[in-house]
Design a protein around this motif. Structure first.
Motif, PDB file in Angstrom:
ATOM      1  N   LEU A   1       0.520  -4.389  -6.362  1.00  0.00           N
ATOM      2  CA  LEU A   1       0.724  -5.830  -6.261  1.00  0.00           C
ATOM      3  C   LEU A   1       2.204  -6.173  -6.134  1.00  0.00           C
ATOM      4  N   ARG A   2       2.498  -7.149  -5.285  1.00  0.00           N
ATOM      5  CA  ARG A   2       3.865  -7.653  -5.165  1.00  0.00           C
ATOM      6  C   ARG A   2       3.847  -9.169  -5.302  1.00  0.00           C
ATOM      7  N   TRP A   3       4.940  -9.657  -5.953  1.00  0.00           N
ATOM      8  CA  TRP A   3       5.029 -11.119  -6.149  1.00  0.00           C
ATOM      9  C   TRP A   3       6.315 -11.625  -5.510  1.00  0.00           C
TER      10      TRP A   3
ATOM     11  N   VAL B   1      -7.373   0.867  -6.709  1.00  0.00           N
ATOM     12  CA  VAL B   1      -6.911  -0.436  -7.207  1.00  0.00           C
ATOM     13  C   VAL B   1      -6.700  -0.329  -8.715  1.00  0.00           C
ATOM     14  N   ASN B   2      -5.538  -0.816  -9.179  1.00  0.00           N
ATOM     15  CA  ASN B   2      -5.281  -0.788 -10.635  1.00  0.00           C
ATOM     16  C   ASN B   2      -6.085  -1.895 -11.322  1.00  0.00           C
ATOM     17  N   VAL B   3      -6.725  -1.521 -12.414  1.00  0.00           N
ATOM     18  CA  VAL B   3      -7.504  -2.516 -13.171  1.00  0.00           C
ATOM     19  C   VAL B   3      -6.978  -2.542 -14.606  1.00  0.00           C
TER      20      VAL B   3
ATOM     21  N   VAL C   1       6.243  11.607  -6.383  1.00  0.00           N
ATOM     22  CA  VAL C   1       6.814  12.803  -5.738  1.00  0.00           C
ATOM     23  C   VAL C   1       7.919  12.327  -4.798  1.00  0.00           C
ATOM     24  N   GLU C   2       9.154  12.779  -5.116  1.00  0.00           N
ATOM     25  CA  GLU C   2      10.285  12.245  -4.345  1.00  0.00           C
ATOM     26  C   GLU C   2      10.933  13.307  -3.457  1.00  0.00           C
ATOM     27  N   THR C   3      10.848  14.580  -3.892  1.00  0.00           N
ATOM     28  CA  THR C   3      11.615  15.600  -3.159  1.00  0.00           C
ATOM     29  C   THR C   3      10.697  16.715  -2.650  1.00  0.00           C
TER      30      THR C   3
ATOM     31  N   TYR D   1       0.863  -1.192   0.000  1.00  0.00           N
ATOM     32  CA  TYR D   1       0.000   0.000   0.000  1.00  0.00           C
ATOM     33  C   TYR D   1       0.890   1.230   0.000  1.00  0.00           C
ATOM     34  N   GLN D   2       0.515   2.229  -0.805  1.00  0.00           N
ATOM     35  CA  GLN D   2       1.265   3.494  -0.831  1.00  0.00           C
ATOM     36  C   GLN D   2       0.285   4.629  -0.555  1.00  0.00           C
ATOM     37  N   ALA D   3       0.685   5.445   0.398  1.00  0.00           N
ATOM     38  CA  ALA D   3      -0.210   6.519   0.845  1.00  0.00           C
ATOM     39  C   ALA D   3      -0.317   7.631  -0.203  1.00  0.00           C
TER      40      ALA D   3
ATOM     41  N   GLY E   1       4.229   9.387  -3.342  1.00  0.00           N
ATOM     42  CA  GLY E   1       5.626   9.199  -3.737  1.00  0.00           C
ATOM     43  C   GLY E   1       6.511   8.871  -2.562  1.00  0.00           C
ATOM     44  N   TYR E   2       7.766   8.575  -2.911  1.00  0.00           N
ATOM     45  CA  TYR E   2       8.717   8.138  -1.888  1.00  0.00           C
ATOM     46  C   TYR E   2       8.955   9.216  -0.829  1.00  0.00           C
ATOM     47  N   ARG E   3       8.699  10.495  -1.209  1.00  0.00           N
ATOM     48  CA  ARG E   3       8.897  11.560  -0.220  1.00  0.00           C
ATOM     49  C   ARG E   3       8.025  11.292   1.017  1.00  0.00           C
TER      50      ARG E   3
ATOM     51  N   ASP F   1       1.239  11.677 -14.306  1.00  0.00           N
ATOM     52  CA  ASP F   1       2.262  10.637 -14.420  1.00  0.00           C
ATOM     53  C   ASP F   1       3.580  11.103 -13.817  1.00  0.00           C
ATOM     54  N   GLN F   2       4.273  10.129 -13.205  1.00  0.00           N
ATOM     55  CA  GLN F   2       5.510  10.506 -12.486  1.00  0.00           C
ATOM     56  C   GLN F   2       6.584  11.048 -13.418  1.00  0.00           C
ATOM     57  N   SER F   3       6.497  10.776 -14.718  1.00  0.00           N
ATOM     58  CA  SER F   3       7.508  11.313 -15.636  1.00  0.00           C
ATOM     59  C   SER F   3       7.452  12.845 -15.675  1.00  0.00           C
TER      60      SER F   3
HETATM   61  N1  LIG Z   1      10.455   6.111  -8.936  1.00  0.00           N
HETATM   62  C1  LIG Z   1       9.406   6.278  -8.133  1.00  0.00           C
HETATM   63  N2  LIG Z   1       8.393   5.390  -8.230  1.00  0.00           N
HETATM   64  C2  LIG Z   1       7.360   5.577  -7.375  1.00  0.00           C
HETATM   65  C3  LIG Z   1       7.309   6.644  -6.444  1.00  0.00           C
HETATM   66  N3  LIG Z   1       6.113   6.491  -5.791  1.00  0.00           N
HETATM   67  C4  LIG Z   1       5.480   5.410  -6.290  1.00  0.00           C
HETATM   68  N4  LIG Z   1       6.221   4.837  -7.249  1.00  0.00           N
HETATM   69  C5  LIG Z   1       5.896   3.651  -8.096  1.00  0.00           C
HETATM   70  O1  LIG Z   1       5.063   4.058  -9.148  1.00  0.00           O
HETATM   71  C6  LIG Z   1       4.104   3.049  -9.486  1.00  0.00           C
HETATM   72  C7  LIG Z   1       2.737   3.599  -9.369  1.00  0.00           C
HETATM   73  O2  LIG Z   1       1.803   2.741  -9.808  1.00  0.00           O
HETATM   74  P1  LIG Z   1       1.106   2.796 -11.237  1.00  0.00           P
HETATM   75  O3  LIG Z   1       1.356   4.076 -11.946  1.00  0.00           O
HETATM   76  O4  LIG Z   1      -0.312   2.478 -10.974  1.00  0.00           O
HETATM   77  O5  LIG Z   1       1.818   1.640 -12.052  1.00  0.00           O
HETATM   78  C8  LIG Z   1       1.701   0.319 -11.662  1.00  0.00           C
HETATM   79  C9  LIG Z   1       0.532  -0.351 -12.273  1.00  0.00           C
HETATM   80  O6  LIG Z   1       0.366   0.090 -13.590  1.00  0.00           O
HETATM   81  C10 LIG Z   1       0.981  -1.790 -12.296  1.00  0.00           C
HETATM   82  N5  LIG Z   1       0.394  -2.448 -11.160  1.00  0.00           N
HETATM   83  C11 LIG Z   1       0.790  -2.490  -9.865  1.00  0.00           C
HETATM   84  N6  LIG Z   1      -0.072  -3.220  -9.139  1.00  0.00           N
HETATM   85  C12 LIG Z   1      -1.061  -3.608  -9.992  1.00  0.00           C
HETATM   86  C13 LIG Z   1      -2.264  -4.345  -9.842  1.00  0.00           C
HETATM   87  O7  LIG Z   1      -2.621  -4.777  -8.760  1.00  0.00           O
HETATM   88  N7  LIG Z   1      -3.009  -4.559 -10.953  1.00  0.00           N
HETATM   89  C14 LIG Z   1      -2.654  -4.073 -12.174  1.00  0.00           C
HETATM   90  N8  LIG Z   1      -3.402  -4.284 -13.204  1.00  0.00           N
HETATM   91  N9  LIG Z   1      -1.530  -3.334 -12.337  1.00  0.00           N
HETATM   92  C15 LIG Z   1      -0.762  -3.127 -11.263  1.00  0.00           C
HETATM   93  O8  LIG Z   1       2.361  -1.831 -12.152  1.00  0.00           O
HETATM   94  C16 LIG Z   1       2.845  -0.501 -12.198  1.00  0.00           C
HETATM   95  C17 LIG Z   1       4.094  -0.427 -11.405  1.00  0.00           C
HETATM   96  O9  LIG Z   1       3.857  -0.659 -10.068  1.00  0.00           O
HETATM   97  P2  LIG Z   1       5.008  -0.495  -9.002  1.00  0.00           P
HETATM   98  O10 LIG Z   1       6.202  -1.155  -9.485  1.00  0.00           O
HETATM   99  O11 LIG Z   1       4.429  -0.863  -7.696  1.00  0.00           O
HETATM  100  O12 LIG Z   1       5.268   1.035  -9.049  1.00  0.00           O
HETATM  101  C18 LIG Z   1       4.375   1.932  -8.478  1.00  0.00           C
HETATM  102  C19 LIG Z   1       5.065   2.627  -7.337  1.00  0.00           C
HETATM  103  O13 LIG Z   1       5.866   1.790  -6.566  1.00  0.00           O
HETATM  104  C20 LIG Z   1       8.392   7.549  -6.384  1.00  0.00           C
HETATM  105  O14 LIG Z   1       8.416   8.500  -5.604  1.00  0.00           O
HETATM  106  N10 LIG Z   1       9.425   7.359  -7.241  1.00  0.00           N
END
Ligand SMILES: Nc1nc2c(ncn2[C@@H]2O[C@@H]3COP(=O)(O)O[C@H]4[C@@H](O)[C@H](n5cnc6c(=O)[nH]c(N)nc65)O[C@@H]4COP(=O)(O)O[C@H]3[C@H]2O)c(=O)[nH]1
Length: 771
Positions: free
Chosen positions: A547-549, A604-606, A726-728, A530-532, A745-747, A690-692
């Motif tokens: 999701l984590r595996w 929740v991502n769908v 958002v990191e900084t 979970y990310q706040a 974000g990580y901040r 988007d984070q980009s």
């Molecule tokens: N560099 C950086 N990254 C940050 C920061 N804050 C958050 N993030 C990362 O950015 C991603 C945000 O999720 P997303 O855009 O939905 O993008 C997600 C989403 O599209 C997909 N995903 C994750 N969980 C699920 C899920 O349960 N179902 C589906 N369908 N897709 C998922 O995987 C993508 C990647 O997930 P994560 O690896 O967890 O990566 C997450 C998160 O860990 C930050 O400050 N800096």
């Protein structure tokens, strides 16, 4: 089964018995009359008791034999009863012989009545002679009468011992021998006659059978030893189309096709007939209108009495219906039912064949593996019928745009394969030709298709491999082409790639991930992190489930690595379902926790495939009900891709879900089309920057401008905005300045397991509550 000879013998034995029975009434009548006259003549000389007893015995036996006669002739017995009747007849004749033989002793008059003695001898001899005519059909039966009836007479004459009786006994003996021989000869003549009659009957039956067989539905023809047709039956003339008369006298070759292979086959048949006297097989018949009719045929020679072949008999049956069905089945086994293109099996055979040819001739060929991009979405969204129509059009376009010697096949689903043959013998030039052909096919497939008069866009990814490789068969070459295709898919599809050996490792890794993913759900290897989502004032206002595996032996695998594979393989459906269910379970736990500080809404991502599942809305509703959750606690994050796939279906589903209170966030906003149209049409409540854009944020840069634009769109449409990555503090400050106050974000926090996240939540939100 009875052998034909045995059957014939049995028939002859029956005839013999019948002949004797037929003569029986006359024989019995003669016997009775003779006995009566004899008794009358001798009555003055012999005691009346003896004569009476003898005559009664003769009469009784005759009556008994008459009864047998009636029984036999009224109900002719079955062949199995023959033995019984012939034994009975034999015994009766024997008794009769014994009775007549007894007369020689019982009724022999005294010596001073020589005329009476002569009369007795005359009657007994006459009876013997008569027996030859009525009983000679069976020699044993004739003897059964002659011996017991005449031997006593001979004995009596010897016993008398007079000068006349002794020569008479000798004459009587000679008489017995002669009439026995006559009986034997008569029997032999009769047997010959009976055999000839049986043979004649058999020949008539055979002729009748042959005539019936000749009228069969099979074609039958008879030729002389030179192959000139003598007769052909009606079926033969119908099958060949020739009137019967026009074929008679013609050579058999008139009915054979004129080509070289038929000529060779004719020679082969002639040789087989000379060697074995028989041939059977399949061949073609040249019909009257010149068609070649497939037939199954047999030919057999007929030999004359000298053992030389005199005729040939041929049978033939029309095989065209069978051949038609066989060809149809063959086509079905090797072709795809929908598009009519060769299927995977024929492709394999063709490719193996071409690989061998290229190896032999030092040439190159190429396999182009084609996959239609996102075809499953078309199927899901527009239905299988439209999908099928599209596949047919694709097949047509491919077939219409390859060169004569090239080959197109449907590999399965939305995958097609084209084999290019006769490429340049120089490798670079061959590769260039293959690329050009693939590019042409890609462009042709990308041209719009029509659905209800509207254009429908579909692109394709193509993987190319040049062959031959030493020792590698069609399957391996196809795997290489498929590997190149994967590379195209990984790089955004709608493109072309050539196979390189290093690609194979990537594909293998991907396959192994896919296999491991299949087991991950059962192995309980998934976990939600979970990310706040934090308000810039400090409190946590939302949370995203990620999701984590925990992959055994690999550690934690990022969703970026496995979600695309899950999408591609369809595994995203059970996985996405697990995520939704687990997210609802987590929400329920948090709501019931004391203080309720973590009673947040959860994003929740769908994935698109999951979203377009036909029962997606019901599933979400079921989970909400299961955990007794209000719909507004759940926010579904969808990407613009979902909307692009099928806006009408997407809107319909979103509206149904919105009725349960669910909200929607548009993920990665700004990276795609970002069309305002969607935002107006759909019940979206949140935009995620988007984070980009966030990572490169600075006051003057383009990204600030983009964020500013997003903010003004959101303000205009009354949407919430969440900035991702958002990191900084600087990024957070700038976002605040640009009017975006909810950050993720990580901040603030990295995605964390539930316990860590709840601890953070408690600390942050509880302190806020106290303040
Ligand atoms: N560099 C950086 N990254 C940050 C920061 N804050 C958050 N993030 C990362 O950015 C991603 C945000 O999720 P997303 O855009 O939905 O993008 C997600 C989403 O599209 C997909 N995903 C994750 N969980 C699920 C899920 O349960 N179902 C589906 N369908 N897709 C998922 O995987 C993508 C990647 O997930 P994560 O690896 O967890 O990566 C997450 C998160 O860990 C930050 O400050 N800096």
């Amino acid at each position: 089964m009875v052998a034909p000879d045995e059957h014939l013998d049995a028939q002859i034995r029956t005839d013999q018995l019948l002949i004797m029975y037929k003569a029986l009434p006359i024989a019995l009548l003669a016997s009775l009359v003779n006995a009566a006259v004899l008794a009358w003549v001798l009555s003055p000389l012999i005691s009346i008791e003896v004569i009476g007893a003898w005559l009664s015995a003769i009469a009784l036996l005759s009556a008994w034999r008459f009864a047998g006669y009636f029984q036999y002739t009224r109900n002719p017995p079955h062949a199995t009863e023959h033995a019984h009747w012939s034994t009975r007849f034999f015994v009766e004749v024997l008794l009769s012989g014994v009775l007549w033989g007894a007369a020689a002793f019982l009724l022999y008059p005294h010596n001073n009545h020589p005329m009476h003695q002569m009369f007795l001898i005359f009657v007994l001899a006459g009876m013997g002679a008569g027996a030859v005519t009525t009983l000679s059909a069976m020699w044993s039966v004739a003897l059964a009468y002659l011996i017991p009836s005449l031997i006593p007479l001979i004995g009596k004459l010897v016993v008398e011992g007079t000068a006349i009786s002794l020569p008479m006994s000798l004459m009587a003996t000679l008489f017995l021998i002669l009439i026995s021989i006559s009986a034997l000869r008569a029997r032999n003549n009769l047997l010959e006659l009976l055999r000839a009659r049986q043979a004649q009957l058999q020949a008539v039956t055979d002729l009748r059978l042959a005539a019936t067989a000749f009228r069969s539905q099979e074609g039958i023809l008879i030729t002389d030893r030179r192959g000139l047709i003598l007769r052909i039956n009606e079926a033969g003339s119908r099958l060949s189309g020739y009137p019967e008369k026009s074929l008679v006298g013609q050579s058999l070759r008139t009915l054979l096709p004129l080509d070289k292979s038929s000529d060779q086959q004719y020679q082969h048949i002639v040789r087989a007939l000379a060697r074995n006297g028989f041939w059977s097989g399949e061949c073609y018949l040249r019909t009257h209108n010149g068609d070649a009719l497939p037939v199954s045929a047999t030919a057999a020679e007929v030999r004359d009495e000298t053992g030389e072949p005199s005729h040939f008999v041929g049978h033939f049956q029309d095989l065209s219906a069978y051949k038609f069905v066989q060809a149809r089945l063959d086509f079905q086994t090797h072709h795809d039912a929908l598009t009519g293109l060769p299927n995977r099996r024929l492709l394999g055979e063709q490719l193996d064949h071409d690989i061998a040819r290229c190896l032999r001739n030092g040439e190159y060929g190429a396999v182009i593996f084609i996959d239609l991009d996102h075809f499953k979405h078309v199927n899901d969204a527009l239905g299988h019928r439209v999908g099928d129509q599209l596949l047919e059009t694709v097949a047509r376009r491919l077939s219409d745009n390859i060169r004569g010697g090239d080959f197109t096949a449907r590999f399965g689903g939305d995958e097609f394969v084209v084999i290019l043959t006769d490429l340049d013998p120089r490798l670079p030039q061959a590769a260039e030709q293959a690329r050009n052909a693939a590019e042409k096919l890609r462009e042709i497939l990308a041209q719009p298709y029509r659905h209800h008069g509207k254009p429908l866009h579909l692109t394709a990814s193509l993987g190319i491999v040049l062959y031959p490789f030493e020792d590698e068969d069609a399957d391996t070459v196809l795997t290489y082409a498929d590997t190149a295709l994967y590379r195209v898919k990984e790089h955004g599809r709608n493109g072309i790639a050539f196979y390189r050996p290093d690609m194979l490792n990537a594909v293998r890794a991907r396959l192994s991930t896919e296999n491991a993913l299949r087991k991950a759900l059962e192995g309980n290897e998934f976990e939600l992190y979970y990310q706040a989502q934090v308000d810039s004032d400090g409190p946590i206002v939302g949370v995203e489930a990620l999701l984590r595996w925990h992959r055994p032996e690999h550690g934690m695998v990022s969703p970026g690595e496995f979600i695309p594979i899950a999408e591609e393989s369809g595994l995203i459906l059970p996985i996405g379902d697990w995520v939704l269910h687990s997210a609802c379970a987590a929400l329920a736990r948090w709501r019931s926790a004391p203080g309720g500080v973590c009673d947040l809404s959860l994003s929740v991502n769908v994935s698109p495939r999951q979203f377009f599942q036909p029962d997606f809305v019901e599933r979400v509703h079921t989970y909400l009900e299961e955990y007794d959750l209000p719909g507004d606690k759940l926010e579904l994050e969808i990407t613009e891709g979902v909307l692009l796939d099928d806006i009408t279906e997407a809107r319909c589903k979103m509206q149904q879900l919105a009725e349960y209170g669910l909200r929607f966030a548009l993920d990665d906003f700004g990276t795609g089309y970002s069309s305002l149209r969607y935002l107006q049409q759909l019940p979206i409540s949140t935009l995620k920057i988007d984070q980009s854009f966030v990572s490169d944020l600075n006051k003057e840069g383009d990204h600030s401008a983009i964020v500013l634009t997003i903010m003004s769109v959101a303000q205009h449409l009354d949407l919430k905005v969440v900035a991702e990555g958002v990191e900084t503090p600087e990024q957070a400050g700038l976002l605040d300045e640009l009017g975006c106050h909810v950050h993720q974000g990580y901040r603030y926090s990295k995605p964390a397991d539930e316990a860590t996240f709840l601890a953070l939540c408690n600390t942050r939100n509880a302190s806020r509550t106290v303040v």
